[in-house]
Design a protein around this motif. Structure first.
Motif, PDB file in Angstrom:
ATOM      1  N   LYS A  45      19.769 -99.054 -42.344  1.00 40.69           N
ATOM      2  CA  LYS A  45      20.697 -98.159 -41.654  1.00 40.69           C
ATOM      3  C   LYS A  45      21.761 -97.629 -42.623  1.00 40.69           C
ATOM      4  N   ALA A  46      22.181 -98.477 -43.548  1.00 34.77           N
ATOM      5  CA  ALA A  46      23.199 -98.104 -44.527  1.00 34.77           C
ATOM      6  C   ALA A  46      22.627 -97.325 -45.710  1.00 34.77           C
ATOM      7  N   ARG A  47      21.313 -97.131 -45.724  1.00 28.11           N
ATOM      8  CA  ARG A  47      20.615 -96.402 -46.788  1.00 28.11           C
ATOM      9  C   ARG A  47      20.828 -97.043 -48.149  1.00 28.11           C
ATOM     10  N   LEU A  48      20.794 -98.364 -48.162  1.00 23.53           N
ATOM     11  CA  LEU A  48      20.983 -99.097 -49.413  1.00 23.53           C
ATOM     12  C   LEU A  48      19.739 -99.894 -49.811  1.00 23.53           C
ATOM     13  N   GLU A  49      18.601 -99.603 -49.192  1.00 21.21           N
ATOM     14  CA  GLU A  49      17.376-100.349 -49.503  1.00 21.21           C
ATOM     15  C   GLU A  49      17.032-100.362 -50.995  1.00 21.21           C
ATOM     16  N   PRO A  50      17.187 -99.235 -51.716  1.00 19.35           N
ATOM     17  CA  PRO A  50      16.825 -99.277 -53.141  1.00 19.35           C
ATOM     18  C   PRO A  50      17.714-100.196 -53.974  1.00 19.35           C
ATOM     19  N   LYS A  51      18.923-100.471 -53.478  1.00 22.49           N
ATOM     20  CA  LYS A  51      19.880-101.234 -54.276  1.00 22.49           C
ATOM     21  C   LYS A  51      19.974-102.706 -53.900  1.00 22.49           C
ATOM     22  N   ILE A  52      19.475-103.083 -52.720  1.00 27.47           N
ATOM     23  CA  ILE A  52      19.673-104.450 -52.231  1.00 27.47           C
ATOM     24  C   ILE A  52      18.317-105.125 -51.996  1.00 27.47           C
ATOM     25  N   GLU A  53      18.154-106.282 -52.599  1.00 32.50           N
ATOM     26  CA  GLU A  53      16.945-107.091 -52.416  1.00 32.50           C
ATOM     27  C   GLU A  53      17.313-108.403 -51.729  1.00 32.50           C
ATOM     28  N   ILE A  54      16.639-108.709 -50.622  1.00 36.18           N
ATOM     29  CA  ILE A  54      16.854-109.966 -49.904  1.00 36.18           C
ATOM     30  C   ILE A  54      15.750-110.943 -50.285  1.00 36.18           C
ATOM     31  N   MET A  55      16.139-112.150 -50.669  1.00 29.31           N
ATOM     32  CA  MET A  55      15.178-113.227 -50.921  1.00 29.31           C
ATOM     33  C   MET A  55      15.378-114.284 -49.846  1.00 29.31           C
ATOM     34  N   VAL A  56      14.305-114.635 -49.157  1.00 29.21           N
ATOM     35  CA  VAL A  56      14.389-115.551 -48.024  1.00 29.21           C
ATOM     36  C   VAL A  56      13.953-116.955 -48.441  1.00 29.21           C
ATOM     37  N   GLY A  57      14.717-117.938 -48.008  1.00 31.98           N
ATOM     38  CA  GLY A  57      14.414-119.333 -48.294  1.00 31.98           C
ATOM     39  C   GLY A  57      15.670-120.062 -48.723  1.00 31.98           C
ATOM     40  N   PRO A  58      15.595-121.379 -48.871  1.00 30.55           N
ATOM     41  CA  PRO A  58      16.765-122.129 -49.336  1.00 30.55           C
ATOM     42  C   PRO A  58      17.251-121.586 -50.679  1.00 30.55           C
ATOM     43  N   ALA A  59      18.536-121.318 -50.760  1.00 29.82           N
ATOM     44  CA  ALA A  59      19.077-120.712 -51.981  1.00 29.82           C
ATOM     45  C   ALA A  59      18.814-121.567 -53.212  1.00 29.82           C
ATOM     46  N   LEU A  60      18.857-122.882 -53.042  1.00 25.08           N
ATOM     47  CA  LEU A  60      18.648-123.754 -54.199  1.00 25.08           C
ATOM     48  C   LEU A  60      17.200-123.745 -54.674  1.00 25.08           C
ATOM     49  N   GLU A  61      16.295-123.166 -53.861  1.00 21.46           N
ATOM     50  CA  GLU A  61      14.923-122.947 -54.317  1.00 21.46           C
ATOM     51  C   GLU A  61      14.755-121.551 -54.896  1.00 21.46           C
ATOM     52  N   SER A  62      15.495-120.583 -54.377  1.00 21.85           N
ATOM     53  CA  SER A  62      15.406-119.211 -54.890  1.00 21.85           C
ATOM     54  C   SER A  62      16.121-119.048 -56.226  1.00 21.85           C
ATOM     55  N   LEU A  63      17.256-119.727 -56.388  1.00 20.92           N
ATOM     56  CA  LEU A  63      18.067-119.533 -57.587  1.00 20.92           C
ATOM     57  C   LEU A  63      17.311-119.803 -58.891  1.00 20.92           C
ATOM     58  N   PRO A  64      16.490-120.866 -58.980  1.00 25.40           N
ATOM     59  CA  PRO A  64      15.786-121.103 -60.243  1.00 25.40           C
ATOM     60  C   PRO A  64      14.760-120.031 -60.596  1.00 25.40           C
ATOM     61  N   THR A  65      14.395-119.166 -59.643  1.00 25.25           N
ATOM     62  CA  THR A  65      13.353-118.160 -59.877  1.00 25.25           C
ATOM     63  C   THR A  65      13.902-116.811 -60.330  1.00 25.25           C
ATOM     64  N   LEU A  66      15.208-116.626 -60.288  1.00 23.11           N
ATOM     65  CA  LEU A  66      15.772-115.295 -60.512  1.00 23.11           C
ATOM     66  C   LEU A  66      15.504-114.771 -61.919  1.00 23.11           C
ATOM     67  N   LYS A  67      15.598-115.635 -62.914  1.00 24.26           N
ATOM     68  CA  LYS A  67      15.394-115.168 -64.286  1.00 24.26           C
ATOM     69  C   LYS A  67      13.988-114.634 -64.472  1.00 24.26           C
ATOM     70  N   ASP A  68      12.999-115.339 -63.926  1.00 25.07           N
ATOM     71  CA  ASP A  68      11.612-114.880 -64.044  1.00 25.07           C
ATOM     72  C   ASP A  68      11.363-113.593 -63.269  1.00 25.07           C
ATOM     73  N   LYS A  69      12.230-113.308 -62.287  1.00 26.23           N
ATOM     74  CA  LYS A  69      12.092-112.071 -61.506  1.00 26.23           C
ATOM     75  C   LYS A  69      12.892-110.914 -62.098  1.00 26.23           C
ATOM     76  N   GLY A  70      13.413-111.127 -63.287  1.00 28.53           N
ATOM     77  CA  GLY A  70      14.076-110.028 -63.982  1.00 28.53           C
ATOM     78  C   GLY A  70      15.574-109.981 -63.834  1.00 28.53           C
ATOM     79  N   TYR A  71      16.182-111.110 -63.426  1.00 29.15           N
ATOM     80  CA  TYR A  71      17.633-111.148 -63.252  1.00 29.15           C
ATOM     81  C   TYR A  71      18.220-112.264 -64.117  1.00 29.15           C
ATOM     82  N   PRO A  72      18.392-112.002 -65.415  1.00 27.32           N
ATOM     83  CA  PRO A  72      18.903-113.060 -66.300  1.00 27.32           C
ATOM     84  C   PRO A  72      20.383-113.351 -66.124  1.00 27.32           C
ATOM     85  N   SER A  73      21.143-112.366 -65.630  1.00 32.08           N
ATOM     86  CA  SER A  73      22.586-112.585 -65.440  1.00 32.08           C
ATOM     87  C   SER A  73      23.128-111.566 -64.455  1.00 32.08           C
ATOM     88  N   PHE A  74      24.346-111.848 -63.967  1.00 33.85           N
ATOM     89  CA  PHE A  74      25.008-110.978 -62.998  1.00 33.85           C
ATOM     90  C   PHE A  74      26.449-110.747 -63.432  1.00 33.85           C
TER      91      PHE A  74
END
Length: 220
Positions: free
Chosen positions: A103-132
């Protein structure tokens, strides 16, 4: 007192926030979906937006999506090539957030990852997010210290880290309080006090949500 705080919030919103039908729709959609009413307030949302703009953030990490209200505020601060990754435990909450983000027309900019955060966090680097550049922690409070450790792992010098709901209606100062959320906030503050990689402070806030606060730090 809460009525006074709420009136002050309404005064600031009516004067400093032009009517925003998208954000109003988001809050209504969250309510109709039965999500808990724990979104940041409009003034807090705009505060996050302004901080992200001041930082010039291009990569934002959010831990705790709910219905995407704060995600949208921060996503609006991103440049055209910016990206916000938000982590949400609940599939239901994520589905509501996806519709709100659409609705906010922000789909290209926002990615939602579903699941326990402590399981998602270790995967971010391999998904192309080395830092924020900017990290907002607003999930289950007992895990706050773990979230901070991961936030530091995904930081670089100058990264801004914000934690929400740290005052717990003043109970954070009670070292004998056994509430898991209070203990999580205290553990977060204790960790920040010992952590040499970040300079931090905390601010008490009052408003329509009551008496609480943010912790904010900048990575050295």
């Amino acid at each position: 007192m809460r009525e006074i705080w709420g009136n002050v919030d309404e005064y600031f919103i009516s004067n400093l926030h032009p009517q925003d039908m998208v954000l109003e729709h988001v809050l209504q959609a969250n309510h109709e979906a039965g999500l808990p009413s724990i979104d940041v307030t409009p003034t807090q949302g705009k505060f996050l937006y302004l901080l992200a703009k001041l930082k010039g953030a291009k990569r934002i990490l959010e831990i705790g999506t709910l219905g995407g209200y704060s995600s949208i505020w921060m996503g609006r601060a991103l440049p055209e090539d910016g990206k916000l990754v938000t982590l949400e435990y609940s599939q239901k909450h994520a589905e509501v957030a996806r519709e709100n983000i659409k609705k906010a027309r922000l789909e290209p900019k926002i990615e939602i990852m579903v699941g326990p955060a402590l399981e998602s966090l270790p995967t971010l680097k391999d998904k192309g997010y080395p830092s924020f550049d900017f990290i907002f922690i607003d999930a289950d409070k007992p895990n706050n210290p773990h979230y901070l450790k991961w936030a530091l792992a995904y930081s670089q010098p100058g990264t801004v880290i914000i934690g929400d709901n740290v005052v717990r209606n003043g109970r954070v100062a009670d070292q004998n309080n056994e509430d898991p959320d209070v203990k999580g906030s205290r553990a977060l503050i204790d960790l920040l006090a010992k952590e040499s990689r970040i300079e931090a402070t905390a601010l008490q806030t009052v408003g329509s949500k009551g008496y609480d606060g943010f912790v904010m730090g900048i990575v050295k």
